[in-house]
Design a protein around this motif. Structure first.
Motif, mmCIF file in Angstrom:
data_model
loop_
_atom_site.group_PDB
_atom_site.id
_atom_site.type_symbol
_atom_site.label_atom_id
_atom_site.label_comp_id
_atom_site.label_asym_id
_atom_site.label_seq_id
_atom_site.Cartn_x
_atom_site.Cartn_y
_atom_site.Cartn_z
ATOM 1 N N MET A 147 0.834 -1.197 0.000
ATOM 2 C CA MET A 147 0.000 0.000 0.000
ATOM 3 C C MET A 147 0.875 1.257 0.000
ATOM 4 O O MET A 147 1.777 1.379 0.832
ATOM 5 N N PRO A 148 0.649 2.203 -0.916
ATOM 6 C CA PRO A 148 1.409 3.452 -0.909
ATOM 7 C C PRO A 148 1.187 4.233 0.385
ATOM 8 O O PRO A 148 0.181 4.056 1.079
ATOM 9 N N GLU A 149 2.129 5.114 0.682
ATOM 10 C CA GLU A 149 2.038 5.900 1.909
ATOM 11 C C GLU A 149 0.859 6.869 1.865
ATOM 12 O O GLU A 149 0.158 7.064 2.850
ATOM 13 N N PHE A 150 0.622 7.487 0.702
ATOM 14 C CA PHE A 150 -0.429 8.496 0.606
ATOM 15 C C PHE A 150 -1.725 7.848 0.142
ATOM 16 O O PHE A 150 -1.746 7.060 -0.802
ATOM 17 N N GLY A 151 -2.819 8.194 0.812
ATOM 18 C CA GLY A 151 -4.143 7.765 0.369
ATOM 19 C C GLY A 151 -4.521 6.359 0.751
ATOM 20 O O GLY A 151 -5.626 5.914 0.427
ATOM 21 N N GLY A 152 -3.623 5.631 1.456
ATOM 22 C CA GLY A 152 -3.945 4.271 1.852
ATOM 23 C C GLY A 152 -4.660 4.253 3.193
ATOM 24 O O GLY A 152 -4.060 4.555 4.228
ATOM 25 N N LEU A 153 -5.936 3.931 3.190
ATOM 26 C CA LEU A 153 -6.749 3.914 4.405
ATOM 27 C C LEU A 153 -6.871 2.487 4.913
ATOM 28 O O LEU A 153 -7.342 1.600 4.191
ATOM 29 N N HIS A 154 -6.452 2.272 6.153
ATOM 30 C CA HIS A 154 -6.536 0.928 6.724
ATOM 31 C C HIS A 154 -6.692 1.047 8.229
ATOM 32 O O HIS A 154 -5.956 1.788 8.892
ATOM 33 N N ASP A 155 -7.674 0.353 8.769
ATOM 34 C CA ASP A 155 -7.948 0.359 10.202
ATOM 35 C C ASP A 155 -8.380 -1.054 10.594
ATOM 36 O O ASP A 155 -9.428 -1.533 10.157
ATOM 37 N N VAL A 156 -7.557 -1.708 11.397
ATOM 38 C CA VAL A 156 -7.845 -3.092 11.791
ATOM 39 C C VAL A 156 -9.144 -3.181 12.583
ATOM 40 O O VAL A 156 -9.859 -4.188 12.524
ATOM 41 N N SER A 157 -9.487 -2.121 13.324
ATOM 42 C CA SER A 157 -10.709 -2.152 14.133
ATOM 43 C C SER A 157 -11.972 -2.217 13.273
ATOM 44 O O SER A 157 -13.037 -2.580 13.767
ATOM 45 N N LEU A 158 -11.871 -1.887 11.983
ATOM 46 C CA LEU A 158 -13.022 -1.928 11.087
ATOM 47 C C LEU A 158 -13.120 -3.246 10.322
ATOM 48 O O LEU A 158 -13.997 -3.391 9.467
ATOM 49 N N ARG A 159 -12.224 -4.164 10.605
ATOM 50 C CA ARG A 159 -12.208 -5.433 9.865
ATOM 51 C C ARG A 159 -13.511 -6.197 10.095
ATOM 52 O O ARG A 159 -14.012 -6.287 11.215
ATOM 53 N N GLY A 160 -14.042 -6.733 9.026
ATOM 54 C CA GLY A 160 -15.268 -7.515 9.101
ATOM 55 C C GLY A 160 -16.531 -6.712 8.889
ATOM 56 O O GLY A 160 -17.603 -7.287 8.717
ATOM 57 N N LEU A 161 -16.427 -5.379 8.895
ATOM 58 C CA LEU A 161 -17.605 -4.540 8.685
ATOM 59 C C LEU A 161 -17.826 -4.295 7.199
ATOM 60 O O LEU A 161 -16.881 -4.246 6.411
ATOM 61 N N SER A 162 -19.069 -4.132 6.820
ATOM 62 C CA SER A 162 -19.394 -3.803 5.437
ATOM 63 C C SER A 162 -19.153 -2.323 5.183
ATOM 64 O O SER A 162 -18.984 -1.530 6.119
ATOM 65 N N ALA A 163 -19.141 -1.946 3.915
ATOM 66 C CA ALA A 163 -18.952 -0.536 3.573
ATOM 67 C C ALA A 163 -20.093 0.314 4.114
ATOM 68 O O ALA A 163 -19.876 1.461 4.552
ATOM 69 N N GLU A 164 -21.307 -0.242 4.122
ATOM 70 C CA GLU A 164 -22.443 0.504 4.641
ATOM 71 C C GLU A 164 -22.296 0.763 6.135
ATOM 72 O O GLU A 164 -22.599 1.853 6.632
ATOM 73 N N ALA A 165 -21.819 -0.245 6.890
ATOM 74 C CA ALA A 165 -21.635 -0.078 8.333
ATOM 75 C C ALA A 165 -20.521 0.924 8.635
ATOM 76 O O ALA A 165 -20.637 1.738 9.557
#
Length: 600
Positions: free
Chosen positions: A323-341
């Motif tokens: 994943m590039p440094e800029f613009g890469g969004l990642h949060d382990v706490s959101l794992r398993g959630l849908s985009a709507e959630a």
């Protein structure tokens, strides 16, 4: 009382010149990739001396004088001077001395002079003499032996007798230096290529060898040849890597257009092959999972961010690229959630989350907006079917070839795409079925049917329709504001009229709402279908119409309400059973409690 006018903003010549100079640097193919990885600080009380222009810090930032006046070309020269210190890795030496700093300034000055970029400030002018042909190490050795020649200390962007290199504590192995070198190499390649194209007047041919292909194109072909899940999608898209296109569309790293079948890569991002694979897979999953069509009137940027969190987590699990440094969004706490959630969580703090950056940029989505009515066109519908089929078939080939495990959430979404979405009118029909059960004809002896000639002595009952049920009705609160499309109104009214007739609804309580409320009373379904006269076409205030229906003495206590609106309305409260009919792509200004059917 006279209206107080806002005083005009004060024009800041120093700031405008600096911004113009920064734009010149960012538009140059040699410096643009490096500038993306360097932080430019123009705040007050930074490390820049009072008599200087700028200084370069080992931590990857340039501190610029906050108020100094200069021409845009001078600022371009100063910023390029500081960037070249990072590009030439001038922080690698152990001895931090003014002699080494001045030797580096000599080399940078010679490079910019040959490049003819920007305008050297008058206070930085000096004769290089025979030093112009020497390397930093040889110049440094001479300075240590003979001292710094007179006038050469003015080459520093920090002012005379002040070094413009600021060393900061760094770990033993700092990967940022490698990235700076890689970015400068990419910029040098792009600069030479641009110069050759301008001189020759031609573009590169499609039949290029692998050595001639960009990292993004190599990544796209890798998916076609080696990764079946995204191979069909990758084959359908064309890579566009043009600085002018990226600048016009405001693309920092990458973006995608489902309608044009193009993936836009900013050459200045200088992606490695591993980063290019991650970015290409990210953009293809946006299209394959139909994220643009699933937005359903949500805020475009926040919806894009929510989808990015989901996609990036899957790519980490699949171990595709870096994943590039800029613009890469990642949060382990959101794992398993849908985009709507995830979207619902982001919507709680709009002020903060609107500043999140995607691969396109801060506050911008990397799914390029299509025309407002793109889903209603025949070719767009065919295109939508193609993307669904391409990802579904890719999953089949991926599993048959044993290419590896995939995240469970991704598998569920791809398999869900195989099932065609339920049409809005079918969902509305189910809503009618839930509230209006089918009426069965009743048998009665009160009025006998004709006797059969074979058994004239046997009396037989006949079927009769049941008496009218006063509770078998519902209300339609219709938004007749000027923003409502007449075609949408006609389609909605025609559909609910046909369903009302099919379910033996004798009358419908009809209320028009715009700036005021127009109560039409009870009308038959036939009148709704074609002869009702729309009133209003002004503003949108729906709460009075809702209150009128709920407080009406002749309306059943459990009668449902069907609200037809375009979503461009104020918040309102409905206390009884209800549902919404909205045009495709619109949303309500609040979280609805009743079902929402989208008309397309």
């Amino acid at each position: 009382m006279a209206k107080r006018e806002r005083p005009p903003q004060k024009f800041d010549a120093a700031t405008e010149a600096f911004r113009a100079g920064l734009h010149l640097v960012s538009a140059h193919p040699l410096f643009a990739p490096l500038l993306m990885r360097i932080d430019v600080n123009r705040q007050r009380n930074n490390y820049c001396p009072n008599d200087g222009w700028a200084v370069a810090l080992e931590n990857g930032s340039i501190h610029v004088h906050p108020t100094r006046r200069g021409e845009s070309a001078e600022w371009a020269y100063v910023l390029a001077h500081a960037l070249l210190h990072f590009a030439f890795d001038h922080f690698h030496v152990g001895e931090k001395s003014i002699e080494w700093n001045t030797a580096c300034d000599v080399v940078v000055t010679k490079f910019l002079g040959d490049l003819k970029f920007g305008k050297r400030p008058v206070d930085m002018d000096a004769d290089l003499g025979d030093l112009a042909s020497m390397s930093e190490e040889r110049i440094f050795a001479r300075f240590r032996r003979d001292g710094i020649a007179r006038g050469l200390d003015s080459l520093s962007t920090a002012g005379e007798r002040s070094g413009d290199l600021f060393w900061t504590p760094q770990p033993a192995h700092d990967s940022r230096r490698e990235r700076w070198a890689h970015a400068f190499a990419a910029g040098l390649t792009a600069s030479v290529t641009s110069a050759v194209r301008v001189a020759g007047g031609y573009e590169s041919h499609l039949g290029s060898t692998k050595e001639d292909l960009s990292h993004a194109e190599q990544a796209r072909r890798w998916f076609i040849n080696s990764y079946p899940l995204l191979g069909a999608l990758a084959a359908a898209f064309h890579i566009v890597e043009r600085p002018d296109v990226a600048q016009r569309l405001g693309i920092t790293i990458a973006a995608i257009s489902a309608e044009m079948k193009e993936i836009y890569i900013n050459p200045a991002s200088a992606l490695s092959i591993s980063e290019a694979r991650f970015v290409i897979a990210h953009e293809l999953l946006h299209v394959g999972l139909r994220h643009e069509a699933r937005r359903q009137g949500r805020d475009p940027h926040l919806w894009n961010v929510a989808c990015d969190f989901v996609i990036n987590d899957w790519l980490f699990e699949m171990d595709i690229g870096t994943m590039p440094e800029f613009g890469g969004l990642h949060d382990v706490s959101l794992r398993g959630l849908s985009a709507e959630a995830i979207y619902d969580q982001l919507a709680v703090d709009l002020r903060r989350n609107r500043k999140l950056a995607t691969f396109r940029g801060i506050g911008e989505g990397d799914m390029l907006e299509e025309s407002p009515d793109w889903w209603t066109r025949v070719d767009a519908q065919t295109l939508d079917d193609f993307y669904r089929r391409a990802l579904s078939q890719g999953l089949t080939y991926h599993q048959e070839s044993g290419r590896g495990l995939l995240p469970a959430g991704l598998l569920e979404e791809i398999r869900a795409l195989d099932r065609p979405p339920i049409a809005w009118d079918v969902e509305l029909a189910r809503w009618f079925d839930d509230h209006f059960l089918a009426i069965e004809r009743q048998r009665t002896y009160a009025r006998l049917s004709r006797r059969q000639s074979s058994t004239p002595d046997i009396a037989r009952p006949r079927y009769v329709n049941p008496a009218d049920d006063a509770t078998r009705t519902y209300a339609v609160v219709l938004d007749t504001s000027g923003s409502m499309d007449r075609a949408i109104l006609a389609k909605a009214l025609g559909t609910i009229a046909s369903y009302s007739i099919a379910r033996d609804v004798r009358g419908v309580r009809l209320v028009f709402c715009d700036a005021t409320t127009y109560d039409q009373g009870y009308v038959s379904p036939d009148e709704i279908a074609g002869r009702v006269k729309i009133r209003g076409r002004g503003g949108t205030v729906l709460q009075p119409g809702i209150d009128l229906v709920e407080k009406a003495e002749d309306f059943p206590e459990k009668g449902p309400i069907l609200i037809i609106t375009d979503g461009l309305c104020d918040r309102f409260l409905v206390k009884r059973e209800h549902a919404f009919l909205l045009p495709q792509g619109r949303s309500l200004p609040f979280v609805p409690k009743g079902p929402v059917f989208y008309i397309n």
